[in-house]
Structure formats: structure tokens, C-alpha cells
Design a protein around this motif. Structure first.
Motif, PDB file in Angstrom:
ATOM      1  N   GLU A  11       0.828  -1.207   0.000  1.00  0.00           N
ATOM      2  CA  GLU A  11       0.000   0.000   0.000  1.00  0.00           C
ATOM      3  C   GLU A  11       0.863   1.258   0.000  1.00  0.00           C
ATOM      4  N   ARG A  12       1.933   1.250   0.800  1.00  0.00           N
ATOM      5  CA  ARG A  12       2.826   2.416   0.813  1.00  0.00           C
ATOM      6  C   ARG A  12       3.473   2.609  -0.552  1.00  0.00           C
ATOM      7  N   GLY A  13       3.893   1.507  -1.164  1.00  0.00           N
ATOM      8  CA  GLY A  13       4.561   1.605  -2.453  1.00  0.00           C
ATOM      9  C   GLY A  13       3.660   2.115  -3.559  1.00  0.00           C
ATOM     10  N   GLU A  14       2.378   1.791  -3.483  1.00  0.00           N
ATOM     11  CA  GLU A  14       1.456   2.223  -4.529  1.00  0.00           C
ATOM     12  C   GLU A  14       0.904   3.622  -4.269  1.00  0.00           C
ATOM     13  N   ASN A  15       1.346   4.239  -3.179  1.00  0.00           N
ATOM     14  CA  ASN A  15       0.937   5.614  -2.886  1.00  0.00           C
ATOM     15  C   ASN A  15       2.016   6.640  -3.218  1.00  0.00           C
ATOM     16  N   VAL A  16       3.158   6.198  -3.739  1.00  0.00           N
ATOM     17  CA  VAL A  16       4.194   7.169  -4.097  1.00  0.00           C
ATOM     18  C   VAL A  16       3.763   7.899  -5.366  1.00  0.00           C
ATOM     19  N   PRO A  17       4.115   9.175  -5.520  1.00  0.00           N
ATOM     20  CA  PRO A  17       3.658   9.938  -6.692  1.00  0.00           C
ATOM     21  C   PRO A  17       4.147   9.371  -8.017  1.00  0.00           C
ATOM     22  N   GLU A  18       5.297   8.709  -8.011  1.00  0.00           N
ATOM     23  CA  GLU A  18       5.817   8.141  -9.259  1.00  0.00           C
ATOM     24  C   GLU A  18       4.904   7.034  -9.796  1.00  0.00           C
ATOM     25  N   TYR A  19       4.217   6.332  -8.883  1.00  0.00           N
ATOM     26  CA  TYR A  19       3.278   5.295  -9.333  1.00  0.00           C
ATOM     27  C   TYR A  19       2.042   5.938  -9.945  1.00  0.00           C
ATOM     28  N   ALA A  20       1.544   6.988  -9.317  1.00  0.00           N
ATOM     29  CA  ALA A  20       0.376   7.690  -9.856  1.00  0.00           C
ATOM     30  C   ALA A  20       0.673   8.266 -11.236  1.00  0.00           C
ATOM     31  N   ALA A  21       1.913   8.694 -11.456  1.00  0.00           N
ATOM     32  CA  ALA A  21       2.275   9.301 -12.737  1.00  0.00           C
ATOM     33  C   ALA A  21       2.161   8.319 -13.896  1.00  0.00           C
ATOM     34  N   LEU A  22       2.281   7.026 -13.621  1.00  0.00           N
ATOM     35  CA  LEU A  22       2.198   6.034 -14.696  1.00  0.00           C
ATOM     36  C   LEU A  22       0.805   5.968 -15.312  1.00  0.00           C
ATOM     37  N   ALA A  23      -0.213   6.384 -14.561  1.00  0.00           N
ATOM     38  CA  ALA A  23      -1.590   6.284 -15.050  1.00  0.00           C
ATOM     39  C   ALA A  23      -1.819   7.115 -16.301  1.00  0.00           C
ATOM     40  N   SER A  24      -1.059   8.192 -16.473  1.00  0.00           N
ATOM     41  CA  SER A  24      -1.228   9.035 -17.657  1.00  0.00           C
ATOM     42  C   SER A  24      -0.499   8.479 -18.873  1.00  0.00           C
ATOM     43  N   LEU A  25       0.309   7.437 -18.675  1.00  0.00           N
ATOM     44  CA  LEU A  25       1.125   6.902 -19.761  1.00  0.00           C
ATOM     45  C   LEU A  25       0.669   5.529 -20.242  1.00  0.00           C
ATOM     46  N   ALA A  26      -0.038   4.784 -19.400  1.00  0.00           N
ATOM     47  CA  ALA A  26      -0.426   3.424 -19.771  1.00  0.00           C
ATOM     48  C   ALA A  26      -1.700   3.020 -19.045  1.00  0.00           C
ATOM     49  N   ARG A  27      -2.495   2.180 -19.708  1.00  0.00           N
ATOM     50  CA  ARG A  27      -3.641   1.562 -19.042  1.00  0.00           C
ATOM     51  C   ARG A  27      -3.118   0.418 -18.180  1.00  0.00           C
ATOM     52  N   ARG A  28      -3.643   0.316 -16.954  1.00  0.00           N
ATOM     53  CA  ARG A  28      -3.129  -0.670 -16.016  1.00  0.00           C
ATOM     54  C   ARG A  28      -4.218  -1.665 -15.632  1.00  0.00           C
ATOM     55  N   HIS A  29      -3.846  -2.934 -15.622  1.00  0.00           N
ATOM     56  CA  HIS A  29      -4.698  -3.978 -15.045  1.00  0.00           C
ATOM     57  C   HIS A  29      -3.868  -4.664 -13.976  1.00  0.00           C
ATOM     58  N   THR A  30      -4.297  -4.547 -12.722  1.00  0.00           N
ATOM     59  CA  THR A  30      -3.492  -4.985 -11.589  1.00  0.00           C
ATOM     60  C   THR A  30      -4.149  -6.150 -10.876  1.00  0.00           C
ATOM     61  N   GLU A  31      -3.344  -7.169 -10.563  1.00  0.00           N
ATOM     62  CA  GLU A  31      -3.824  -8.343  -9.833  1.00  0.00           C
ATOM     63  C   GLU A  31      -2.915  -8.593  -8.633  1.00  0.00           C
ATOM     64  N   PRO A  32      -3.477  -8.650  -7.412  1.00  0.00           N
ATOM     65  CA  PRO A  32      -2.664  -9.061  -6.259  1.00  0.00           C
ATOM     66  C   PRO A  32      -2.338 -10.541  -6.363  1.00  0.00           C
ATOM     67  N   ALA A  33      -1.198 -10.924  -5.794  1.00  0.00           N
ATOM     68  CA  ALA A  33      -0.750 -12.308  -5.922  1.00  0.00           C
ATOM     69  C   ALA A  33       0.025 -12.729  -4.683  1.00  0.00           C
ATOM     70  N   ALA A  34       0.160 -14.040  -4.542  1.00  0.00           N
ATOM     71  CA  ALA A  34       0.955 -14.634  -3.466  1.00  0.00           C
ATOM     72  C   ALA A  34       2.056 -15.472  -4.096  1.00  0.00           C
ATOM     73  N   PRO A  35       3.217 -15.577  -3.445  1.00  0.00           N
ATOM     74  CA  PRO A  35       4.319 -16.344  -4.038  1.00  0.00           C
ATOM     75  C   PRO A  35       4.033 -17.837  -4.061  1.00  0.00           C
ATOM     76  N   LEU A  36       4.448 -18.483  -5.153  1.00  0.00           N
ATOM     77  CA  LEU A  36       4.374 -19.941  -5.252  1.00  0.00           C
ATOM     78  C   LEU A  36       5.778 -20.533  -5.258  1.00  0.00           C
ATOM     79  N   ALA A  37       6.647 -20.010  -6.111  1.00  0.00           N
ATOM     80  CA  ALA A  37       8.025 -20.497  -6.188  1.00  0.00           C
ATOM     81  C   ALA A  37       8.883 -19.398  -6.776  1.00  0.00           C
TER      82      ALA A  37
END
Length: 203
Positions: A165-191
Motif C-alpha cells: 500500500e505504501r509503495g502504490e501511494n508514491v507519486p511516481e506510481y500515480a504518474a504512470l496512469a497518464s502513460l499506460a492503461r493498467r490492469h493490476t492483480e494481487p498475488a501470493a508467491p508460489l516459487a
């Protein structure tokens, strides 16, 4: 290479995961294999994503043609549908620390579909640098599709949900929204077997 596996029968999750761990143990022994990270999507049931890195394309092609790989592939196709996406690594970054428990798989599509959106890769690199300064950041990867113009896949790993949550609140992440369409999926490690680190597998 990015592979997406979709279970044909949700009840086969345990069987697939056990077989996958056996498969990657074999893959790690093959010439040219560099590293991989496999995750299980947590908001969309029955879907797994594996990102693999190879020293040379020729090494990967030789493994694909081997009898052992073909046998493994036949077994997988009985359990899952497989989507293979040849990709080129754009950037990788790691910070030492505890094994990550919260990951994000993100598909980023440039709006013009040509792969030439000005500054996108530079902007993503700026985000990667900002993310690395966030407490709980573990690693980040950005790959570019070799078959679909302007399509990228990012895999970002965090110590826990709070760090993500902290990482996705940095302004550099918000800036990407104007450059690309994003589809985000949370995940858990398998290997995972990232370069320079011990393998961490989760059954």
C-alpha cells in the motif's frame, strides 16, 4: 518468458502446484536458466503466472525441444490452459530482506499500441527507484512483450500488504496512469529462484 496457467478444474490446484514445483526444480538445473518467479493470483481463482529469465534464447529453445520438457508439458496441459508470452526484460531491481508475502502482477498497455509512448520506460524506472526506497520493498521486474506492441508486464514484490500500500501511494506510481492503461492483480508467491538468492518455494 511469461507463462500464464489457468486451471481447467479448480479442484486440481494442489496437484498442479506440486507438479509445478517438481518441474521448476528440473528447470533450474538446465543450462542457461537464470531465475524465475511464480505467483498465484489471489483475487482471481485458479490463475498462476510465472516469469522466467534465460541467459540466451537458444538455451531456452533447446530445453523446450527436450523429451523431458515435452513430457512435463503434456502433463500440464491435462491440468491447465497455458498462455505463453515471449518477453524482453526491461529492468530488474532487488533489495535484500525477508521473503515477500505480497506481490502484484500488472499489465500495462500503452494507449497508442505502438510501443512508442514517450517516456514510459523512464517513468517506470523512476517508479522503481522510488519503490526501492519504501520500507518493505523486495523486488521489481518490468518486461516488454515481443509479440504485442506496447504491452508490458510488471511483477512487484513486497514484504507485506502494508508495504505494498505504501509503495502504490508514491507519486511516481500515480504518474504512470497518464502513460499506460493498467490492469493490476494481487498475488501470493508460489516459487522463486531469483539470481543470487536461495530458492523459496511454497506448496
Amino acid at each position: 518468458m511469461i507463462n500464464t496457467f489457468t486451471l481447467k478444474n479448480p479442484g486440481d490446484a494442489g496437484t498442479f502446484e506440486r507438479r509445478f514445483l517438481q518441474h521448476v526444480a528440473w528447470m533450474r538445473q538446465q543450462e542457461g536458466f537464470a531465475a524465475h518467479q511464480a505467483v498465484r493470483l489471489t483475487a482471481t481463482a485458479g490463475i498462476y503466472v510465472n516469469v522466467g529469465w534465460w541467459a540466451r534464447g537458444e538455451d531456452f529453445q533447446q530445453v523446450l525441444a527436450s523429451a523431458t520438457f515435452q513430457e512435463h508439458a503434456r502433463e500440464f496441459h491435462r491440468l491447465v490452459d497455458v498462455e505463453a508470452a515471449p518477453s524482453l526484460s526491461v529492468l530488474r531491481g532487488d533489495v535484500p530482506g525477508d521473503a515477500p508475502s505480497a506481490l502484484t502482477v500488472e499489465r500495462l498497455t500503452l494507449p497508442d499500441g505502438t510501443g512508442t509512448a514517450p517516456g514510459f520506460e523512464a517513468a517506470y524506472r523512476a517508479y522503481a527507484e522510488a519503490a526501492a526506497r519504501v520500507d518493505g520493498f523486495r523486488h521489481i521486474d518490468l518486461t516488454k512483450s515481443l509479440t504485442q506492441n506496447g504491452v508490458y508486464t510488471a511483477l512487484v514484490a513486497w514484504r507485506d500488504e502494508q508495504a505494498r500500500e505504501r509503495g502504490e501511494n508514491v507519486p511516481e506510481y500515480a504518474a504512470l496512469a497518464s502513460l499506460a492503461r493498467r490492469h493490476t492483480e494481487p498475488a501470493a508467491p508460489l516459487a522463486g529462484d531469483r539470481a543470487g538468492q536461495e530458492a523459496a518455494d511454497h506448496a
